[in-house]
Design a protein around this motif. Sequence first.
Motif, PDB file in Angstrom:
ATOM      1  N   THR A  19       0.852  -1.193   0.000  1.00 18.01           N
ATOM      2  CA  THR A  19       0.000   0.000   0.000  1.00 18.01           C
ATOM      3  C   THR A  19       0.887   1.243   0.000  1.00 18.01           C
ATOM      4  OG1 THR A  19      -0.112   0.244   2.402  1.00 18.01           O
ATOM      5  CG2 THR A  19      -1.720  -1.243   1.377  1.00 18.01           C
ATOM      6  N   PRO A  20       0.350   2.384  -0.373  1.00 14.19           N
ATOM      7  CA  PRO A  20       1.146   3.615  -0.362  1.00 14.19           C
ATOM      8  C   PRO A  20       1.592   4.020   1.047  1.00 14.19           C
ATOM      9  CG  PRO A  20      -0.931   3.934  -1.561  1.00 14.19           C
ATOM     10  CD  PRO A  20      -0.973   2.585  -0.945  1.00 14.19           C
ATOM     11  N   TRP A  21       0.956   3.482   2.063  1.00 11.74           N
ATOM     12  CA  TRP A  21       1.275   3.853   3.439  1.00 11.74           C
ATOM     13  C   TRP A  21       2.354   2.985   4.056  1.00 11.74           C
ATOM     14  CZ3 TRP A  21      -3.591   3.014   1.460  1.00 11.74           C
ATOM     15  CH2 TRP A  21      -4.329   4.170   1.199  1.00 11.74           C
ATOM     16  N   ASP A  22       2.801   1.958   3.334  1.00 10.67           N
ATOM     17  CA  ASP A  22       3.823   1.049   3.873  1.00 10.67           C
ATOM     18  C   ASP A  22       5.181   1.731   3.944  1.00 10.67           C
ATOM     19  OD1 ASP A  22       2.061  -1.071   4.148  1.00 10.67           O
ATOM     20  OD2 ASP A  22       2.545  -1.924   2.194  1.00 10.67           O
ATOM     21  N   SER A  23       5.915   1.422   4.999  1.00 10.35           N
ATOM     22  CA  SER A  23       7.296   1.895   5.111  1.00 10.35           C
ATOM     23  C   SER A  23       8.150   1.081   4.148  1.00 10.35           C
ATOM     24  CB  SER A  23       7.803   1.700   6.544  1.00 10.35           C
ATOM     25  OG  SER A  23       7.887   0.313   6.832  1.00 10.35           O
ATOM     26  N   ASP A  24       9.389   1.529   3.921  1.00  8.37           N
ATOM     27  CA  ASP A  24      10.291   0.797   3.036  1.00  8.37           C
ATOM     28  C   ASP A  24      10.512  -0.630   3.550  1.00  8.37           C
ATOM     29  OD1 ASP A  24      10.547   2.948   1.344  1.00  8.37           O
ATOM     30  OD2 ASP A  24      12.414   3.676   2.268  1.00  8.37           O
ATOM     31  N   GLU A  25      10.641  -0.752   4.859  1.00  6.28           N
ATOM     32  CA  GLU A  25      10.838  -2.070   5.465  1.00  6.28           C
ATOM     33  C   GLU A  25       9.624  -2.974   5.227  1.00  6.28           C
ATOM     34  OE1 GLU A  25      10.916  -3.680   9.965  1.00  6.28           O
ATOM     35  OE2 GLU A  25      12.367  -2.093   9.535  1.00  6.28           O
ATOM     36  N   GLU A  26       8.451  -2.390   5.374  1.00  9.12           N
ATOM     37  CA  GLU A  26       7.212  -3.136   5.173  1.00  9.12           C
ATOM     38  C   GLU A  26       7.058  -3.533   3.702  1.00  9.12           C
ATOM     39  OE1 GLU A  26       3.764  -4.811   6.914  1.00  9.12           O
ATOM     40  OE2 GLU A  26       5.604  -4.047   7.766  1.00  9.12           O
ATOM     41  N   ARG A  27       7.398  -2.657   2.789  1.00 11.63           N
ATOM     42  CA  ARG A  27       7.309  -2.974   1.359  1.00 11.63           C
ATOM     43  C   ARG A  27       8.250  -4.124   0.994  1.00 11.63           C
ATOM     44  NH1 ARG A  27       6.167   2.498  -1.996  1.00 11.63           N
ATOM     45  NH2 ARG A  27       4.739   3.331  -0.450  1.00 11.63           N
TER      46      ARG A  27
END
Length: 109
Positions: A19-27
């Motif tokens: 999602t656009p709200w994900d952090s780089d780590e989450e992506r």
Amino acid sequence: MACIDRSPCEICKTAFSVTPWDSDEERKRKEDGPPCWSCRPEIYPENEEAVEIYSHCSGQWICGAGGVVDINMGTVLQVMDVFGVEDKKGCLMSVKIMAQEQLRKWREE
């Protein structure tokens, strides 16, 4: 089937979509999608129908004073009717094997 936390597959797939709200780590964690390989064993084509029936009945256990006794075969038969299973005997035996394996695992715990 269900994921590690017993969520249905579609919920798990949604949870792993970027999602656009994900952090780089989450992506980075989500880039390969859900960890289905750790959740779903390989299912041979000849067992797919029985696994589907079992997954719909896996919460239908008969309990006695000593705990879980067996899967509710009446429910299994009804679900097989709903899904139009032709080889009811073969499917029933496969579901019974899966249920007995689950019971064995619970008894080991």
